[in-house]
Write a protein that holds these residues in place. Structure first.
Motif, PDB file in Angstrom:
ATOM      1  N   TYR A 131      34.959  44.142  41.534  1.00  0.00           N
ATOM      2  CA  TYR A 131      35.617  44.301  40.235  1.00  0.00           C
ATOM      3  C   TYR A 131      35.958  45.781  40.075  1.00  0.00           C
ATOM      4  N   SER A 132      36.746  46.303  41.004  1.00  0.00           N
ATOM      5  CA  SER A 132      37.060  47.737  41.014  1.00  0.00           C
ATOM      6  C   SER A 132      38.377  47.952  41.746  1.00  0.00           C
ATOM      7  N   GLN A 133      38.887  49.151  41.654  1.00  0.00           N
ATOM      8  CA  GLN A 133      40.217  49.420  42.220  1.00  0.00           C
ATOM      9  C   GLN A 133      40.207  49.608  43.730  1.00  0.00           C
ATOM     10  N   ALA A 134      39.081  50.054  44.272  1.00  0.00           N
ATOM     11  CA  ALA A 134      39.058  50.359  45.706  1.00  0.00           C
ATOM     12  C   ALA A 134      37.641  50.254  46.236  1.00  0.00           C
ATOM     13  N   ILE A 135      37.533  50.139  47.562  1.00  0.00           N
ATOM     14  CA  ILE A 135      36.217  50.070  48.205  1.00  0.00           C
ATOM     15  C   ILE A 135      36.356  50.658  49.607  1.00  0.00           C
ATOM     16  N   VAL A 136      35.260  51.229  50.107  1.00  0.00           N
ATOM     17  CA  VAL A 136      35.231  51.744  51.479  1.00  0.00           C
ATOM     18  C   VAL A 136      34.190  50.935  52.245  1.00  0.00           C
ATOM     19  N   VAL A 137      34.619  50.329  53.354  1.00  0.00           N
ATOM     20  CA  VAL A 137      33.752  49.408  54.099  1.00  0.00           C
ATOM     21  C   VAL A 137      33.876  49.704  55.588  1.00  0.00           C
ATOM     22  N   THR A 138      32.750  49.619  56.296  1.00  0.00           N
ATOM     23  CA  THR A 138      32.783  49.826  57.743  1.00  0.00           C
ATOM     24  C   THR A 138      33.638  48.721  58.392  1.00  0.00           C
ATOM     25  N   VAL A 318      44.496  33.467  37.670  1.00  0.00           N
ATOM     26  CA  VAL A 318      44.439  34.932  37.708  1.00  0.00           C
ATOM     27  C   VAL A 318      44.282  35.461  36.285  1.00  0.00           C
ATOM     28  N   ILE A 319      43.325  36.372  36.120  1.00  0.00           N
ATOM     29  CA  ILE A 319      43.058  36.916  34.777  1.00  0.00           C
ATOM     30  C   ILE A 319      43.071  38.437  34.797  1.00  0.00           C
ATOM     31  N   ALA A 320      43.259  39.027  33.612  1.00  0.00           N
ATOM     32  CA  ALA A 320      43.120  40.471  33.447  1.00  0.00           C
ATOM     33  C   ALA A 320      41.635  40.814  33.356  1.00  0.00           C
ATOM     34  N   ALA A 321      41.301  42.055  33.722  1.00  0.00           N
ATOM     35  CA  ALA A 321      39.895  42.465  33.769  1.00  0.00           C
ATOM     36  C   ALA A 321      39.191  42.298  32.421  1.00  0.00           C
ATOM     37  N   ASP A 322      39.915  42.525  31.324  1.00  0.00           N
ATOM     38  CA  ASP A 322      39.240  42.427  30.026  1.00  0.00           C
ATOM     39  C   ASP A 322      38.950  40.982  29.605  1.00  0.00           C
ATOM     40  N   LYS A 323      39.313  40.041  30.456  1.00  0.00           N
ATOM     41  CA  LYS A 323      38.994  38.634  30.168  1.00  0.00           C
ATOM     42  C   LYS A 323      37.776  38.154  30.972  1.00  0.00           C
ATOM     43  N   VAL A 324      37.120  39.088  31.658  1.00  0.00           N
ATOM     44  CA  VAL A 324      36.066  38.674  32.584  1.00  0.00           C
ATOM     45  C   VAL A 324      34.871  38.029  31.867  1.00  0.00           C
ATOM     46  N   TYR A 338      40.404  26.456  40.078  1.00  0.00           N
ATOM     47  CA  TYR A 338      39.007  26.204  40.363  1.00  0.00           C
ATOM     48  C   TYR A 338      38.267  27.521  40.597  1.00  0.00           C
ATOM     49  N   ARG A 339      39.019  28.616  40.552  1.00  0.00           N
ATOM     50  CA  ARG A 339      38.389  29.911  40.718  1.00  0.00           C
ATOM     51  C   ARG A 339      39.138  30.941  39.880  1.00  0.00           C
ATOM     52  N   PHE A 340      38.389  31.743  39.115  1.00  0.00           N
ATOM     53  CA  PHE A 340      39.010  32.879  38.446  1.00  0.00           C
ATOM     54  C   PHE A 340      39.158  34.016  39.439  1.00  0.00           C
ATOM     55  N   VAL A 341      40.284  34.704  39.346  1.00  0.00           N
ATOM     56  CA  VAL A 341      40.525  35.863  40.195  1.00  0.00           C
ATOM     57  C   VAL A 341      41.008  36.995  39.291  1.00  0.00           C
ATOM     58  N   ILE A 342      40.345  38.132  39.389  1.00  0.00           N
ATOM     59  CA  ILE A 342      40.731  39.290  38.565  1.00  0.00           C
ATOM     60  C   ILE A 342      41.865  40.039  39.245  1.00  0.00           C
ATOM     61  N   ASP A 343      42.925  40.270  38.491  1.00  0.00           N
ATOM     62  CA  ASP A 343      44.006  41.128  38.963  1.00  0.00           C
ATOM     63  C   ASP A 343      43.558  42.570  38.693  1.00  0.00           C
ATOM     64  N   THR A 344      43.186  43.275  39.746  1.00  0.00           N
ATOM     65  CA  THR A 344      42.540  44.585  39.551  1.00  0.00           C
ATOM     66  C   THR A 344      43.534  45.670  39.098  1.00  0.00           C
ATOM     67  N   ALA A 345      44.827  45.339  39.072  1.00  0.00           N
ATOM     68  CA  ALA A 345      45.795  46.265  38.502  1.00  0.00           C
ATOM     69  C   ALA A 345      45.574  46.427  37.013  1.00  0.00           C
ATOM     70  N   THR A 346      44.815  45.493  36.417  1.00  0.00           N
ATOM     71  CA  THR A 346      44.587  45.532  34.961  1.00  0.00           C
ATOM     72  C   THR A 346      43.302  46.279  34.594  1.00  0.00           C
ATOM     73  N   LEU A 347      42.633  46.851  35.593  1.00  0.00           N
ATOM     74  CA  LEU A 347      41.375  47.569  35.293  1.00  0.00           C
ATOM     75  C   LEU A 347      41.633  48.828  34.491  1.00  0.00           C
TER      76      LEU A 347
END
Ligand code: ZN
Ligand code: ZN
Length: 347
Positions: A131-138, A318-324, A338-347
């Motif tokens: 639930y964030s704009q970016a992540i760093v992963v190996t 697909v939902i906006a972050a403030d609807k979480v 059957y699944r909510f998905v956050i559009d992280t552009a709305t964070l």
């Protein structure tokens, strides 16, 4: 310098999730930086945010169904380049050397894998999820999302998809096999799609017939209400495999009676309390009562490739972050197809 990105975090077990900023580490030699586009909402997120599976380390940014685009790669990264479409699931690291890791079962790393959130990374810092704009992963814990699956419908594949794909493969779902899926939610609807694409004859066992039309559209051939006792009479001894996606107490003896000889009843849900069943229910008929936990990274990639080949994505809202927070209540009320998905552009 670590990067600060916008996120949504749980700050206690009882408060709603709120806007938050999270630091992402510098991109190391083997790291991939990902601009997150979509993050699925998994029931595990809610359990963690509310400390229902033991105390969470607050503040915590949950989310382990991540789909996005690579923005930077470390000097030793070989498999990904800037612009690639990628996903990250429930794990972001493991020892990489134990027998389970080398066998491709990183989820059972003998040192314990590093969870995508509410875990501690090899750098000693808490991990924060999708639930964030970016992540760093190996690199080793990043999967490729093939062209042909949109990122929003791909995100839930990283947990709900692999959680159901792995047992279907392990217990041989395919042509000539009769597979039942218990529960028609986030996991169940994926199990239906995947088992049907594998060529199995799929039956949904749901509490009511409310979602029957969907079940049949997604690939099931039969749909039964488990609230109707006649269902258990009628289906006795029918199935080679039953995948149980429900995390509640069930009459397991009744469900086991639906298995054919040598059939397997595989649980992917986790009820909080111990369950009971009569040993007669498994011994008579050489039946198995089993469990399955997500899948390793290689298998997750295999699942994504399979989904692309068969045109399978999750059914999403697909939902906006403030609807979480609202979405959490709706997940608990089984009010999502059957699944909510956050559009992280709305964070
Ligand atoms: Zn999950
Ligand atoms: Zn290991």
């Amino acid at each position: 310098m670590p990067t600060t990105v916008k996120a949504y975090a749980a700050t206690s077990a009882t408060e709603p999730l709120t806007p938050f900023e999270v630091e992402r580490r510098d991109v190391g030699p083997k790291d991939v930086a990902i601009d997150i586009k979509f993050a699925g909402i998994c029931h595990s997120d809610i359990h963690t945010a509310r400390s229902e599976w033991g105390p969470a380390n607050y503040p915590v940014v949950v989310g382990h169904e991540i789909a996005g685009i690579v923005t930077e790669v470390g000097s030793e990264v070989t498999r990904y380049a800037v612009g690639d479409r990628v996903g990250v699931g429930c794990m972001v690291d493991s020892c990489g050397e134990c027998k389970n890791c080398t066998a491709g079962s990183e989820q059972f790393c003998l040192q314990g894998n590093v969870g995508t959130y509410n875990s501690v990374g090899k750098d000693g810092r808490p991990t924060h999820g999708g639930y964030s704009q970016a992540i760093v992963v190996t690199e080793g814990f990043v999967c490729r999302i093939p062209d042909g699956i949109e990122l929003d419908v791909a995100a839930p594949l990283l947990c709900a998809g692999i959680t159901t794909y792995s047992p279907l493969r392990h217990w041989g779902a395919g042509p000539g096999k009769k597979v039942a899926v218990v529960g028609m939610g986030g996991l169940g609807h994926m199990a239906v799609k995947l088992a049907a694409a594998m060529g199995a004859e799929v039956t949904v066992l749901s509490q009511s017939l409310k979602k029957e039309e969907d079940g049949l559209r997604l690939g099931a051939t039969h749909y039964y209400a488990t609230s109707d006792p006649a269902t258990f009479e009628q289906l006795k001894g029918s199935f080679d495999l039953i995948v149980n996606t429900v995390s509640a107490q069930l009459d397991f003896d009744a469900y086991l009676s639906l298995l054919d000889v040598n059939g397997a009843f595989v649980n992917v849900g986790l009820p909080e309390d111990p369950v009971s069943l009569r040993m007669f229910s498994v011994v008579m008929g050489n039946r198995s009562f089993a469990g399955s936990n997500i899948g390793g990274i290689r298998e997750t990639q295999e699942m994504l490739d399979f989904c692309a080949e068969h045109g399978i994505g999750s059914e999403v809202e697909v939902i906006a972050a403030d609807k979480v927070n609202e979405a959490y209540e709706r997940v608990l009320a089984s009010d999502v197809r059957y699944r909510f998905v956050i559009d992280t552009a709305t964070l």
